[in-house]
Design a protein around this motif. Structure first.
Motif, PDB file in Angstrom:
ATOM      1  N   GLU A 162       0.813  -1.219   0.000  1.00 50.34           N
ATOM      2  CA  GLU A 162       0.000   0.000   0.000  1.00 50.34           C
ATOM      3  C   GLU A 162       0.840   1.260   0.000  1.00 50.34           C
ATOM      4  OE1 GLU A 162      -2.991   0.248   2.970  1.00 50.34           O
ATOM      5  OE2 GLU A 162      -4.318  -1.184   1.966  1.00 50.34           O
ATOM      6  N   ARG A 220      -3.036   5.308  -2.239  1.00 50.48           N
ATOM      7  CA  ARG A 220      -3.644   6.637  -2.375  1.00 50.48           C
ATOM      8  C   ARG A 220      -4.014   6.938  -3.819  1.00 50.48           C
ATOM      9  NH1 ARG A 220      -1.441  11.403   1.549  1.00 50.48           N
ATOM     10  NH2 ARG A 220      -1.951  10.402   3.527  1.00 50.48           N
ATOM     11  N   LYS A 231      -4.671   4.737  -6.220  1.00 52.65           N
ATOM     12  CA  LYS A 231      -5.793   3.875  -6.594  1.00 52.65           C
ATOM     13  C   LYS A 231      -7.106   4.429  -6.050  1.00 52.65           C
ATOM     14  CE  LYS A 231      -7.474  -0.880  -6.188  1.00 52.65           C
ATOM     15  NZ  LYS A 231      -7.230  -2.215  -5.576  1.00 52.65           N
ATOM     16  N   SER A 232      -7.109   4.812  -4.790  1.00 51.56           N
ATOM     17  CA  SER A 232      -8.313   5.358  -4.160  1.00 51.56           C
ATOM     18  C   SER A 232      -8.749   6.657  -4.830  1.00 51.56           C
ATOM     19  CB  SER A 232      -8.048   5.593  -2.672  1.00 51.56           C
ATOM     20  OG  SER A 232      -9.139   6.230  -2.050  1.00 51.56           O
ATOM     21  N   GLN A 271     -10.280   5.954  -8.349  1.00 46.91           N
ATOM     22  CA  GLN A 271     -11.606   5.341  -8.222  1.00 46.91           C
ATOM     23  C   GLN A 271     -12.645   6.367  -7.792  1.00 46.91           C
ATOM     24  OE1 GLN A 271     -10.551   2.184  -5.481  1.00 46.91           O
ATOM     25  NE2 GLN A 271     -10.473   0.648  -7.117  1.00 46.91           N
ATOM     26  N   ALA A 272     -12.298   7.224  -6.834  1.00 46.13           N
ATOM     27  CA  ALA A 272     -13.232   8.239  -6.346  1.00 46.13           C
ATOM     28  C   ALA A 272     -13.557   9.258  -7.432  1.00 46.13           C
ATOM     29  CB  ALA A 272     -12.636   8.940  -5.119  1.00 46.13           C
TER      30      ALA A 272
END
Length: 235
Positions: free
Chosen positions: A101, A175, A177-178, A181-182
């Protein structure tokens, strides 16, 4: 280089680059006797710190398998999406189970073959100290004009705080990836990875890079990139 996470790279190359012209996708055009994308990948491979490079190409790409560099042990291929943001997400998905991560992911345009290794190293070094990641960028030098709908000058924009966004752009794996996606879920237009991070409330660092890190977009750019590569070789 700090040991605060491994460095991985993603090179989105699923587009066809229509503005450059020709029947061959721009990433495979001949550039000083070598396919453009090979120049780009060799620059990243020169970074021993980069564990693996995920190259994201179209599912029906007929050119990639013929490249000798496609068989390199540190290069992995995966299928692209309909837009750049989906291709980068596919690249991140390909790293699942390999990257942690808090590892770093460096996203670089396939069509930027002239990026300097010292600039990549500078970005990697500076970004290690930035929780929000960062990007290579170049300060705007010209006077900037804002137009109205009729292409008449509406205003002169203060350029002191304006930068051209370049690549690589480097962020923590989870971070990025998130954030992507958001942004997609919100219907936000993702113009580059940094824009998705900004949308998520982060403030990536701007690291000044060389002006010859151009993106091959228009027909004349290929000749200019060839000139820059020749000049770099003579330095």
């Amino acid at each position: 280089m700090s040991n605060t996470g491994k460095i991985w790279a993603i090179v989105p190359a699923a587009g066809i680059g229509k503005r450059v012209g020709g029947d061959v996708p721009k990433q495979y055009l001949d550039l000083n006797g070598i396919p453009l994308i090979q120049w780009t990948l060799e620059r990243l491979l020169d970074m021993d710190e980069v564990v693996r490079i995920v190259v994201v190409v179209s599912a029906d790409d007929q050119y990639w398998p013929d490249l000798h560099i496609s068989q390199h042990s540190r290069i992995q291929r995966t299928d692209g999406g309909t837009e750049r943001c989906y291709s980068v997400l596919n690249g991140l998905a390909a790293l699942e189970g390999q990257a942690e991560e808090n590892d770093w992911v460096m996203v670089h345009d396939a069509a930027r073959p002239c990026v300097r290794i010292e600039d990549i190293r500078l970005l990697a070094s500076r970004v290690q100290q930035s929780k929000d990641g960062g990007i290579l960028a170049m300060r705007v030098r010209d006077t900037m004009k804002k137009s109205n709908k009729d292409n008449r000058i509406q205003d002169t924009v203060n350029r002191d705080s304006l930068w051209h966004a370049l690549t690589p752009q480097m962020f923590r794996f989870a971070r990025l990836k998130s954030a992507l996606q958001a942004a997609i879920e919100d219907g936000f237009e993702v113009t580059d990875e940094a824009s998705a991070m900004e949308h998520a409330g982060h403030h990536p660092l701007l690291v000044e890079g060389a002006s010859d890190n151009i993106k091959v977009t228009l027909p004349g750019d290929l000749a200019l990139a060839g000139f820059f590569l020749q000049r770099q070789a003579e330095e």
